[in-house]
Design an enzyme around this catalytic site. Structure first.
Site, mmCIF file in Angstrom:
data_model
loop_
_atom_site.group_PDB
_atom_site.id
_atom_site.type_symbol
_atom_site.label_atom_id
_atom_site.label_comp_id
_atom_site.label_asym_id
_atom_site.label_seq_id
_atom_site.Cartn_x
_atom_site.Cartn_y
_atom_site.Cartn_z
ATOM 1 N N ARG A 1 0.836 -1.175 0.034
ATOM 2 C CA ARG A 1 0.080 0.135 -0.050
ATOM 3 C C ARG A 1 0.704 1.163 0.060
ATOM 4 O O ARG A 1 0.500 2.374 -0.175
ATOM 5 C CB ARG A 1 -0.994 0.084 1.370
ATOM 6 N N GLY B 1 2.463 -14.472 5.712
ATOM 7 C CA GLY B 1 1.589 -14.053 6.861
ATOM 8 C C GLY B 1 2.434 -13.768 8.025
ATOM 9 O O GLY B 1 3.665 -14.156 8.565
#
Ligand code: UD1
Ligand code: CA
Length: 456
Positions: A16, A78
Site C-alpha cells: 500500500r 503472513g
C-alpha cells in the site's frame, strides 16, 4: 524480566506504500520506521532483537545488522509465518515480545508496562490494544470479561465485530512455550489465505490458556504505517511529541507550526528556535544558541551562544559564540572554532577555521585551513579544483586577505601576511609579507573628451 527475547516483523513489502523502498525503511523524523521500533526495544533492555526480513532485506540488513539479529523469511506468508521463522532462536525464551516494524509511535514506557503486566499476571499472552475512533483496517479485539478470546481481522470480521473500537496494535507478549505450541497449529483458513499471527489466540483459547489485553490510552501508539497518508499522520504526531518534549526541557520554540526537529536531535536548555527552521539527523545545539529563522541544519553541532540565521548546513561543526549567516552554506567537513563569523553568501566546504576568524561576505572557502583571527575579505575565492584534483589552501593566524583575492591551491599565506585586493595568488606568501598581483593602474586624462572627438 528474565530471558526476554524480541521479534520484530519487517518482511512485508508494504504494497500500500507503492514504493520501491521496503516499507520499514521509509523515513520518519529522520530515521527509518524500523529504527524507531529498534530504539524502543533497546530501551526496555533487549540488546539484540530478532528482525524478520524479506522484501528489501539487503537494504534493511545494511542499516541495522549491527544492532539486530537478522532472520530471513523468504516468502511472506503472513505474520504468523513471520514469527515461525524465529522459532529456532526462541529455545529457552521465557517471554517473547513480538512487534511490528511498521508501528513506530510505540512508547518505551508502554512497552515496559506491557511486559510487566504480562509477567506479573503469568498469562500465556498479553496483547497491546488501543481504542480507536476509526478502527478500520485493524484487527478487532474480542473479549470475554477481561480476557481476550479472539482477534478478528478487518477482512474476516462480522458486522458486529467491526463495531468494536478496541484494536490490536500488533505488539504482543507471549510465554515462549505457549507461543511455540500455538504457532504449530495455525492455518491459512481466512479471507487472505495467510498464516495470521492472530490465529494463535483462537488456539490458545481452545487450549484453555489465558490471554490479557493491555490497553494504552494513547491511541496514536497503535498507528501502523501502511500508506503514505499514515506515514504523514505519524510524522505530524511524532513532530508534536518532539516539540513538546524540548519545550518542556527549556527550549524556546517561537513557532512550533513551522519548526521541524528530527527524533535524534539534541537540544540544551535556553536554546531558541526561530520560525521556519529544520533540525535534522543527529544535530546537537548547545545552551543559549539561537537558530533560525529559515535555517536547516543536518547532522550539525552548534556551540554555546552561537547564532545561526538563514543558513543551510550539513555535517558541520560550529563552535561557541559564532555568528553564521544570513545566507551561509556550510557543507560537510566544515569545522569552525569559537567566535568565527561567516556572513552572507559564503560557502564553506571541508575547511577548518580558527578562533575569531571572519569570512564576512561573498566567499567560497573549500579544502582550506585558516588560523585564528584572520580576516578574509569580501569576494575571496579559494580555487581548490584544477579540473582533476582538489588542493589545499592554508591561511595563517592574523592574515588579512584583501577583497576579491583568488587563492589558487595548493597555496599558503603565512601568519600576519596580507594580500592586496583583487590579487590572484599562485605562490606562497611568507609570514608578515604583502603580496599584490595586479597590473599597475593606468590613468588616461580627459579620456571621455577624447572619445567624443573620435566621434563616439
Ligand atoms: C496486523 C494485524 C492486525 C493489527 C495490525 C496492527 C495480523 C494478521 N494482523 O495487520 O490485527 O491490527 O497489524 O498494525 O497480524 N510481516 C512479515 N511477514 C509477513 C507479513 C507481514 O514480516 O509475511 C510484517 C510486515 O512487514 C509488518 C508487520 O508484519 O511490519 C504487520 O504486517 P501487516 O501486513 O502490516 O499487517 P496488518 O494488515 O497491518
Ligand atoms: Ca500494518
Amino acid at each position: 524480566m528474565h530471558n526476554l527475547v524480541a521479534v520484530i516483523m519487517a518482511a512485508g513489502k508494504g504494497t500500500r506504500m507503492k514504493s520501491k523502498l521496503p516499507k520499514v525503511m521509509h523515513s520518519l523524523a529522520g530515521k527509518a520506521l524500523i529504527e524507531h521500533v529498534l530504539d524502543t526495544v533497546t530501551q526496555v533492555g533487549i540488546e539484540r532483537p530478532l528482525v524478520i526480513v524479506g522484501h528489501g532485506r539487503v537494504e534493511i540488513e545494511t542499516r541495522i545488522s549491527e544492532r539486530a539479529e537478522i532472520v530471513v523469511q523468504t516468502e511472506q506468508l503472513g505474520t504468523g509465518h513471520a514469527v515461525m521463522q524465529a522459532l529456532p532462536y526462541l529455545d529457552g525464551a521465557h517471554t517473547v515480545l513480538v512487534l511490528s516494524g511498521d508501528q513506530p509511535l510505540l512508547k518505551t514506557e508502554t512497552l515496559r508496562a506491557l511486559i510487566e503486566l504480562h509477567e506479573i499476571q503469568g498469562v500465556s499472552a498479553t496483547v497491546l490494544t488501543a481504542n480507536m475512533d476509526h478502527p478500520f483496517g485493524y484487527g478487532r479485539v474480542i473479549k470475554n470479561a477481561e480476557f481476550v478470546v479472539k482477534i478478528a481481522e478487518e477482512k474476516d470480521a462480522t458486522f458486529e465485530q467491526r463495531q468494536i473500537q478496541e484494536v490490536n496494535t500488533g505488539t504482543y507478549c507471549f510465554k515462549g512455550s505457549a507461543l511455540k505450541k500455538a504457532l504449530a497449529q495455525i492455518t491459512t483458513q481466512n479471507a487472505q489465505g495467510e498464516y495470521y499471527l492472530t490465529e494463535v489466540f483462537d488456539i490458545l483459547l481452545k487450549l484453555g490458556e489465558k490471554v490479557l489485553a493491555y490497553r494504552t490510552l494513547d491511541s496514536d501508539e497503535a498507528l501502523g504505517i501502511n500508506s503514505r497518508a499514515q506515514l504523514a499522520e505519524a510524522e505530524a504526531i511524532l513532530r508534536n511529541r518532539i516539540l513538546d518534549h524540548w519545550m518542556s526541557e527549556g527550549v524556546t520554540i517561537v513557532d512550533p507550526a513551522s519548526t521541524f526537529i528530527d527524533a535524534d536531535v539534541e537540544l540544551s536548555q535556553d536554546v531558541t528556535i526561530l520560525p521556519f527552521t529544520r533540525l535534522m539527523g543527529k544535530s546537537r545545539i548547545e545552551e543559549d544558541a539561537v537558530i533560525g529563522p529559515q535555517t536547516s541544519l543536518d547532522n550539525c553541532t552548534v556551540g554555546y551562544g552561537s547564532e545561526v540565521t538563514y543558513t543551510v548546513a550539513k555535517d558541520a561543526v560550529i563552535g561557541a559564540r559564532c555568528h553564521i549567516g544570513p545566507f551561509a552554506y556550510l557543507r560537510p567537513g566544515t569545522k569552525l572554532e569559537a567566535e568565527v563569523k561567516v556572513g552572507d553568501f559564503v560557502e564553506i566546504k571541508n575547511s577548518w577555521i580558527g578562533k575569531g576568524s571572519k569570512v564576512p561576505h561573498l566567499s567560497y572557502i573549500g579544502d582550506t585551513h585558516i588560523g585564528k583571527s584572520a580576516n578574509i575579505g569580501a569576494g575571496t575565492i579559494t580555487c581548490n579544483y584544477d579540473g582533476v584534483n582538489k588542493h589545499l589552501t592554508k591561511i595563517g593566524d592574523y592574515a588579512f586577505i584583501g577583497s576579491n583575492t583568488n587563492l589558487v591551491a595548493p597555496v599558503e599565506v603565512g601568519d600576519y601576511a596580507v594580500t592586496g585586493a583583487g590579487s590572484t595568488i599562485t605562490k606562497n606568501v611568507p609570514a608578515e609579507a604583502l603580496a599584490v598581483e595586479r597590473g599597475p593602474q593606468v590613468i588616461k586624462e580627459h579620456w571621455h573628451k577624447q572619445k567624443d572627438e573620435i566621434g563616439g
